[in-house]
Design a protein around this motif. Structure first.
Motif, PDB file in Angstrom:
ATOM      1  N   SER A 141      43.145  46.113  43.414  1.00  0.00           N
ATOM      2  CA  SER A 141      43.962  45.751  42.256  1.00  0.00           C
ATOM      3  C   SER A 141      45.057  44.744  42.548  1.00  0.00           C
ATOM      4  O   SER A 141      45.539  44.081  41.644  1.00  0.00           O
ATOM      5  N   ILE A 142      45.447  44.649  43.786  1.00  0.00           N
ATOM      6  CA  ILE A 142      46.558  43.754  44.101  1.00  0.00           C
ATOM      7  C   ILE A 142      46.090  42.301  43.982  1.00  0.00           C
ATOM      8  O   ILE A 142      45.037  41.953  44.495  1.00  0.00           O
ATOM      9  N   PRO A 143      46.858  41.480  43.325  1.00  0.00           N
ATOM     10  CA  PRO A 143      46.478  40.067  43.283  1.00  0.00           C
ATOM     11  C   PRO A 143      46.637  39.464  44.674  1.00  0.00           C
ATOM     12  O   PRO A 143      47.737  39.461  45.223  1.00  0.00           O
ATOM     13  N   SER A 254      38.559  33.454  47.261  1.00  0.00           N
ATOM     14  CA  SER A 254      39.898  33.791  47.747  1.00  0.00           C
ATOM     15  C   SER A 254      40.414  32.800  48.760  1.00  0.00           C
ATOM     16  O   SER A 254      41.620  32.568  48.849  1.00  0.00           O
TER      17      SER A 254
ATOM     18  N   TRP C 118      26.476  32.699  38.498  1.00  0.00           N
ATOM     19  CA  TRP C 118      26.731  33.717  39.508  1.00  0.00           C
ATOM     20  C   TRP C 118      26.911  33.082  40.886  1.00  0.00           C
ATOM     21  O   TRP C 118      27.720  33.525  41.693  1.00  0.00           O
ATOM     22  N   ALA C 266      49.332  44.200  39.546  1.00  0.00           N
ATOM     23  CA  ALA C 266      48.682  45.210  40.385  1.00  0.00           C
ATOM     24  C   ALA C 266      48.603  46.546  39.658  1.00  0.00           C
ATOM     25  O   ALA C 266      47.553  47.192  39.637  1.00  0.00           O
ATOM     26  N   VAL C 269      46.014  46.407  36.684  1.00  0.00           N
ATOM     27  CA  VAL C 269      44.634  46.397  37.146  1.00  0.00           C
ATOM     28  C   VAL C 269      44.276  47.734  37.778  1.00  0.00           C
ATOM     29  O   VAL C 269      43.185  48.270  37.593  1.00  0.00           O
ATOM     30  N   LEU C 270      45.230  48.301  38.487  1.00  0.00           N
ATOM     31  CA  LEU C 270      45.009  49.611  39.087  1.00  0.00           C
ATOM     32  C   LEU C 270      44.679  50.647  38.026  1.00  0.00           C
ATOM     33  O   LEU C 270      43.695  51.393  38.126  1.00  0.00           O
ATOM     34  N   ASN C 273      41.265  50.094  36.663  1.00  0.00           N
ATOM     35  CA  ASN C 273      40.223  50.525  37.591  1.00  0.00           C
ATOM     36  C   ASN C 273      40.098  52.044  37.601  1.00  0.00           C
ATOM     37  O   ASN C 273      38.997  52.594  37.586  1.00  0.00           O
ATOM     38  N   LEU C 274      41.235  52.716  37.615  1.00  0.00           N
ATOM     39  CA  LEU C 274      41.200  54.177  37.594  1.00  0.00           C
ATOM     40  C   LEU C 274      40.540  54.672  36.317  1.00  0.00           C
ATOM     41  O   LEU C 274      39.738  55.607  36.319  1.00  0.00           O
ATOM     42  N   ASN C 277      36.895  54.297  36.650  1.00  0.00           N
ATOM     43  CA  ASN C 277      36.334  55.373  37.456  1.00  0.00           C
ATOM     44  C   ASN C 277      36.267  56.666  36.678  1.00  0.00           C
ATOM     45  O   ASN C 277      35.281  57.403  36.723  1.00  0.00           O
ATOM     46  N   ARG C 288      26.431  58.208  41.766  1.00  0.00           N
ATOM     47  CA  ARG C 288      27.341  58.019  42.889  1.00  0.00           C
ATOM     48  C   ARG C 288      27.640  56.528  43.057  1.00  0.00           C
ATOM     49  O   ARG C 288      27.654  55.986  44.136  1.00  0.00           O
ATOM     50  N   HIS C 290      29.812  53.293  43.164  1.00  0.00           N
ATOM     51  CA  HIS C 290      31.207  52.902  43.359  1.00  0.00           C
ATOM     52  C   HIS C 290      31.308  51.437  43.006  1.00  0.00           C
ATOM     53  O   HIS C 290      30.919  50.577  43.782  1.00  0.00           O
ATOM     54  N   TYR C 292      33.106  47.957  41.686  1.00  0.00           N
ATOM     55  CA  TYR C 292      34.332  47.200  41.441  1.00  0.00           C
ATOM     56  C   TYR C 292      33.949  45.756  41.225  1.00  0.00           C
ATOM     57  O   TYR C 292      32.895  45.315  41.635  1.00  0.00           O
ATOM     58  N   LYS C 294      35.392  42.042  41.772  1.00  0.00           N
ATOM     59  CA  LYS C 294      36.501  41.284  42.350  1.00  0.00           C
ATOM     60  C   LYS C 294      36.086  39.845  42.599  1.00  0.00           C
ATOM     61  O   LYS C 294      35.286  39.569  43.467  1.00  0.00           O
ATOM     62  N   GLN C 295      36.636  38.981  41.831  1.00  0.00           N
ATOM     63  CA  GLN C 295      36.300  37.575  42.011  1.00  0.00           C
ATOM     64  C   GLN C 295      37.365  36.822  42.789  1.00  0.00           C
ATOM     65  O   GLN C 295      37.135  35.752  43.287  1.00  0.00           O
ATOM     66  N   THR C 296      38.560  37.390  42.850  1.00  0.00           N
ATOM     67  CA  THR C 296      39.630  36.622  43.486  1.00  0.00           C
ATOM     68  C   THR C 296      39.828  37.122  44.910  1.00  0.00           C
ATOM     69  O   THR C 296      40.160  38.250  45.119  1.00  0.00           O
TER      70      THR C 296
END
Lengths: 317, 547, 296
Positions: A141-143, A254, C118, C266, C269-270, C273-274, C277, C288, C290, C292, C294-296
């Motif tokens: 989550s952290i940028p 990144s 993609w 943060a 987004v946290l 995400n939670l 989930n 099961r 998991h 996420y 994440k592109q950055t």
């Protein structure tokens, strides 16, 4: 297997071609400036602009221009609009820096994640599971750029523990090389390590419930050996597959941000400045290079999956 | 015991010996943008100029004096003496000094000058327009053949003479001999941008390594002293590494820590308090004579085609605020010509400003009234600027000032390297924005040529306000033919005032540049701020014990 | 799950609080009450937190109220994230269903296009599109968007994120295509469109619902990254990304300017995400996965 490989190769080439066309269109179809005037510079006369337009082929049709650009790119004569430096050479010079950053960080988070995952799997229980997933989610989550900038300032400048920017080539001074890269590596690692620990942890636990492992246990092998030898080996496979995807994402993504913040002057930073200056030749080259990495690493990941033991088919992504 | 003492004394004595120049006194300098080229024919901006001035000493150069008027004087460089001007004021004749050599040892010959000008014209240098006035230059450009002849330049290697004949008299042409683009280069220098391996040098330093987007290295030119240029001392350091560090904050932090020895351009304003506290003994501010900042207003596009709107903006711009955003980096002003330039009038720049003293708050009410009178309320305006500190803040503040008087303005920021071409392209319909100019040479022509009708172009337009005023055009044309600047200073003064009064642009001040060096440099002895060359790198020297 | 919901609550309140009509711009030399201190000092140093109604957290270099910009910036960031995610999902689901169900050439074309996107490194694509569009905006036929409009970042983020939805949806559609209820519907004479909408969509929905919070989180992060590089939200519009960009240069003198928006990103987004989930666990306790994004 060969058939699969050939088909994959063909589709990769197709994708790369499409990427190049896409980039070319984006920067030509969108009105923004006259590249001939840009090359000519500030005090240019109309006459000069015409000459440049002809020299560079801007007066030809788009498909012809595209063909020329690609030809120059692969022939190694592609030159930036601005600084007259050969684009391929610039990428070549920046590559060691970007790879140092990406590979180093990727290794760190892989090793760290695996270690953490194994450790917590050995002591499986509710709390470690919770802690790991929390850590993982926080990391994601952290940028990244914010973390990097903050670390660079506080650990680098304020406390002076690490250098806050700059790159020292490995060949010049390996110690300084690693020292300068420590903060960037840390920034990237923090983002990913939690996820990897968690993925591995889950994978190990799953593997522990498989028939294969039960058989090993029935044979009387010690719990530790069960984990390390049998479960871990199978659990690593999806982790490595995930890793190759993430590695590709970091190189293409990144890296741009982290390099800019730490002034590593690698391909990522080059990409960012070329894009903002609408400098098409390097943009084309860098996009292809980035897409290439991602495509290759995707293929690697898929290969790993395809080679999986059919009993452990869970896609962990 | 005695032997040890003797050995020690001998060692000490020898360590003071430096006529071999084998010592490695190195400094590191930070640049916020890569030089657009290190090829002397192509590099023509302040950024590349700072380096090129140290490497390429032309036929003429400027007196090395920190004084405004003395530093503007031309003195011989590679030439024996100042040029002789013919009776019809069209031909300049010079003679090259005897026995000169480039940094690689090859002899410098008169014909090399013509080769340099050919490169400038053939490669489409940004400086080319200045030399197009040479007879036959335009014809040479059109032909496109690098080895064709330029009719107006006659050189003779054996007598070392160079004669340049112009198509029309041009008052400032002798200054054009002092630009780095006109530095002789060996005749085998190709007609391609040599930025990664520049030609041999004629100046205090030579470029030994060049990766222009990352860093490049200048090293002492061993042949420099043999050139015998009076008044340009040899450098006090042996090597300068110039690093491209786009983030000025990082640069300033590095100078504070001693990781960098000098940053080109002022440190960011918000670090000034820290600098004052920790490093005030190595920071100093200088007024940039030769530079003016202004806001352009495109008189070909509404609402700025109405003179009332332009006058309103002149009344509305809050110059003290802009100066504050520059945080001490700007001196408010009202004059187009900068201080130090012949024709500058301090009164016009202060109390005599037709729109109010620039150091006082603006007359917003008057501005609003003018906008109302012109019926321009609610007019949509795009304000162009670029992404650097503090220019992005200036752009946004200026936008607010326009909104305050009733216009509907919004800012648009682009990256610095493409900003010039963006506002110079008519297709983008640039209505207004920030602009600035630093003299190419210390003559008012360089400022006024960009505000004539001739200067308007559809792309790469330097006359961003599209000023087309017959009075300005006629006066500039007349003064172009007057080489004796002293006799026409009054004319320039009047022209300057005329431009300002007509409200074509809003000059808001002149830059103050901060010189900030690291602890290693001896600030007292070795910083030298020249009105044209700005901070002179070859004067930097290290403190005792830092070497 | 409960934890996630509790954390989410302050964010909605945040959104509501943003509707106070405060000016986000103030000219530099405005005098502030109390001690009549100039908002921006002689050396360009803005005032720090006053902990009062005006300039609660201090000012930035142009004299603008930081707290106000944080609130408005938050609103921009959240809105952009949400709208971009919605657009992504809409387009992604549509493309995924069509490709997965139709198969053949249509599938090849759509999949090919999606795979190209993609393959394009996420940020790179975002920066490329952002850089190209920010100067003159978009001008295609009836569609005219100015370069400074907030719509541009939404568009850019949506385009870059579509594959994250389209691919899984397509995969599911492919496998569902051969199920009995689809055969039954086809035998009953249903046209493809209603089949996709009524039969496939409900089955695909859980996947999408689980993905949605993650997509929003990713969109917010991508927006921040693009704004940080100068090709996202354009000044003077604030967003968390632009605030971090402005703030990192001032960590020395006014750390809050950069630290607060980053922390907020943060946290948001946290939470998302939670939430994701939690939703996943609620919908499919046996999975099961998991996941996420994440592109950055």
């Amino acid at each position: 297997m060969i058939h699969f490989a050939v088909r994959r190769l063909a589709s990769m080439v197709l994708v790369l071609f499409a990427v190049s066309v896409l980039v070319f269109l984006i920067f030509n179809a969108i009105p923004g400036g006259d590249p001939a005037a840009r090359i000519a510079g500030e005090h240019a006369s109309d006459n000069q602009i015409q000459v440049i337009r002809h020299d560079w082929g801007f007066d030809r049709s788009l498909p012809v221009q595209y063909a020329h650009t690609m030809e120059k790119l692969f022939g190694g004569r592609l030159v930036s609009y601005f600084t007259a430096v050969d684009v391929r050479r610039e990428i070549w010079k920046g590559l060691p820096r970007t790879l140092s950053l990406a590979l180093g960080a990727a290794m760190l988070w892989l090793v760290g994640g695996v270690a953490l995952g194994v450790l917590t799997a050995v002591r499986a229980g509710q709390t470690t599971d919770r802690v790991l997933s929390t850590l993982a989610v926080i990391g994601v989550s952290i940028p990244g750029f914010w973390l990097a900038a903050v670390m660079s300032h506080y650990l680098g400048f304020e406390l002076g523990i690490f250098p806050n920017a700059g790159y020292v080539p490995l060949t010049d001074d390996p110690l300084q090389w690693a020292w300068h890269l420590t903060l960037p590596w840390l920034a990237l690692t923090i983002l990913f390590v939690g996820v990897y620990a968690r993925v591995l942890h889950v994978a190990i636990l799953e593997a522990m419930h498989s028939d294969y492992v039960r058989t090993a246990r029935a044979k009387g092998i010690s719990e530790r050996r069960v984990i390390l030898r049998h479960a871990l080996r199978n659990a690593l496979i999806p982790v490595v597959a995930l890793w190759s995807l993430d590695f590709g994402a970091v190189i293409g993504g990144s890296a741009i941000l982290i390099e800019t913040i730490f002034n590593l002057q690698g391909v990522g930073q080059y990409a960012a400045s070329s894009l903002r200056q609408l400098d098409l030749p390097p943009i084309m080259a860098v996009s292809l290079y980035g897409a290439f990495f991602i495509v290759i690493l995707n293929a690697v990941a898929d290969l790993i999956h395809a080679a999986l033991d059919p009993r452990i088919r869970h896609q962990l992504l | 015991m005695l032997l040890v003492a003797a050995a020690a004394t001998w060692l000490l004595a020898c360590s003071g010996d430096d006529d071999d120049g084998k010592r490695d006194r190195s400094i590191a300098i930070g640049y916020y943008a890569p030089p657009e080229s290190l090829d002397p024919a192509m590099g023509f901006s302040l950024v590349s100029g700072a380096a090129l001035n140290q490497v390429y000493l032309p036929l003429l150069t400027y007196r090395r004096s920190e004084d405004q008027s003395k530093g503007r004087q031309l003195i011989p460089g590679l030439a024996e003496d100042l040029p002789k001007l013919s009776g019809d004021r069209r031909t300049y004749t010079l003679k090259l000094k005897k026995g000169l050599r480039y940094s690689d040892g090859t002899p410098i010959r008169a014909g090399d000058f013509e080769h340099a000008i050919k490169r400038v014209l053939n490669m489409g240098s940004p400086a080319a327009p200045f030399y197009e006035n040479i007879a036959g230059a335009v014809h040479y450009e059109a032909r496109g053949k690098p080895d064709a002849d330029i009719a107006g330049i006659e050189t003779d290697d054996s007598t070392r003479t160079i004669a340049v004949r112009l198509a029309r008299p041009y008052a400032a042409f002798d200054h054009l001999f002092a630009l780095t683009v006109a530095t002789p280069v060996p005749r085998d220098t190709p007609f391609e941008n040599q930025t990664t391996h520049p030609p041999p040098s004629t100046g205090p330093f030579e470029i030994t390594r060049s990766d222009p987007s990352r860093e490049f290295v200048l090293e002492r030119n061993p042949k420099f002293e043999s050139l015998g240029v009076d008044g340009v001392p040899p450098p006090s350091v042996d090597r300068i590494t110039v690093k491209i560090i786009v983030d000025k904050t990082k640069q300033a932090e590095d100078v504070l820590d001693g990781k960098l020895d000098y940053m080109y351009d002022s440190p960011p304003s918000d670090l000034l308090p820290t600098i004052e506290k920790r490093a005030s003994d190595r920071y100093e501010e200088h007024l940039l004579t030769g530079s003016t900042n202004w806001l352009f207003m495109n008189s070909r596009l509404p609402p700025f085609d109405d003179a009332r709107v332009r006058r309103a903006v002149n009344y509305a711009v809050d110059k003290p605020t802009l100066a504050r955003i520059y945080a001490g980096g700007l001196q408010e002003g009202c004059s187009y010509l900068p201080p130090g330039m012949p024709g500058y009038d301090e009164k016009l720049d202060t109390t005599g400003c037709p729109f109010g003293d620039p150091r006082k708050p603006p007359d917003v009410d008057r501005a609003r009234a003018l906008i109302r009178e012109a019926g321009a309320e609610g007019a949509k305006v795009t304000v162009w600027g670029f992404n650097q500190t503090p220019q992005s803040d200036i752009t946004q503040a200026y936008t607010e000032m326009l909104n305050k008087i009733g216009l509907d303005a919004s800012p648009k920021l682009v990256d610095f390297p493409i900003w010039r071409e963006t506002i110079g392209n008519a297709k983008n319909r640039p209505q207004t924005g920030i602009d600035a100019f630093t003299q190419a040479f210390p003559h008012p022509l360089t400022f006024f040529e960009t505000v004539t009708t001739d200067a308007i172009r559809p792309t790469s337009n330097k006359n961003t306000s599209n000023i087309s005023d017959p009075v300005i055009d006629a006066t500039v044309r007349r003064l172009e033919g007057e080489p004796d600047i002293a006799s026409v200073t009054g004319d320039w003064q009047r022209l300057n005032r005329y431009l300002v009064e007509r409200a074509y642009i809003v000059p808001y001040g002149h830059r103050i540049r901060g010189t900030f060096v690291s602890d290693r440099i001896d600030f007292e002895k070795c910083t030298f701020f020249h009105p044209i060359y700005l901070e002179d790198w070859s004067r930097f020297c290290l403190k005792e014990g830092e070497e | 799950m409960i934890v996630a919901a509790a954390l989410a609550a302050p964010l909605w309140a945040h959104l509501v609080a943003d509707t106070t009509p405060q000016e986000t711009h103030a000219t530099a030399t405005v005098e502030v009450g109390g001690d009549r201190v100039p908002v921006v000092g002689r050396h360009g140093d803005p005032i720090g937190p006053t902990w009062h109604a005006h300039f609660f957290l201090g000012a930035d270099a142009q004299g603008r109220d930081v707290m106000v910009r944080l609130l408005y910036g938050g609103r921009n960031s959240l809105l952009i994230g949400l709208v971009a995610a919605l657009a992504t999902v809409l387009v992604g689901v549509a493309l995924g269903l069509i490709a997965g169900y139709a198969g053949g050439l249509l599938d090849d074309v759509i999949s090919g296009g999606v795979n190209v996107l993609w393959a394009f490194p996420g940020i790179l694509l975002g920066v490329a599109l952002g850089a190209a569009l920010k100067v003159n905006g978009l001008d295609i036929g009836p569609v005219q968007i100015s370069g400074g409009s907030v719509v541009i970042p939404v568009l850019v983020i949506a385009i870059a994120t579509v594959p994250y939805v389209a691919r899984p949806v397509r995969a599911q559609a492919l496998s569902l295509r051969h199920r009995e209820f689809v055969f039954a519907a086809r035998a009953a004479g249903m046209r493809p469109a209603p089949i996709m909408f009524r039969e496939l969509l409900p089955n695909v929905a859980p996947t999408v619902i689980v993905l949605f919070p993650l997509i929003v989180g990713n969109a917010i992060q991508l927006e921040a990254a693009l704004a940080f590089l100068g090709v996202g939200v354009q000044p003077p519009e604030p967003s968390w990304g632009t605030l971090v960009d402005e703030g990192v240069h001032r960590l020395q003198t006014a750390p809050a300017l950069a630290l607060v928006p980053g922390a907020l990103i943060a946290l948001t987004v946290l939470t998302l995400n939670l939430l994701g989930n939690g939703v996943r666990r609620a919908l499919d306790p046996y999975a099961r996965r998991h996941a996420y994004v994440k592109q950055t």
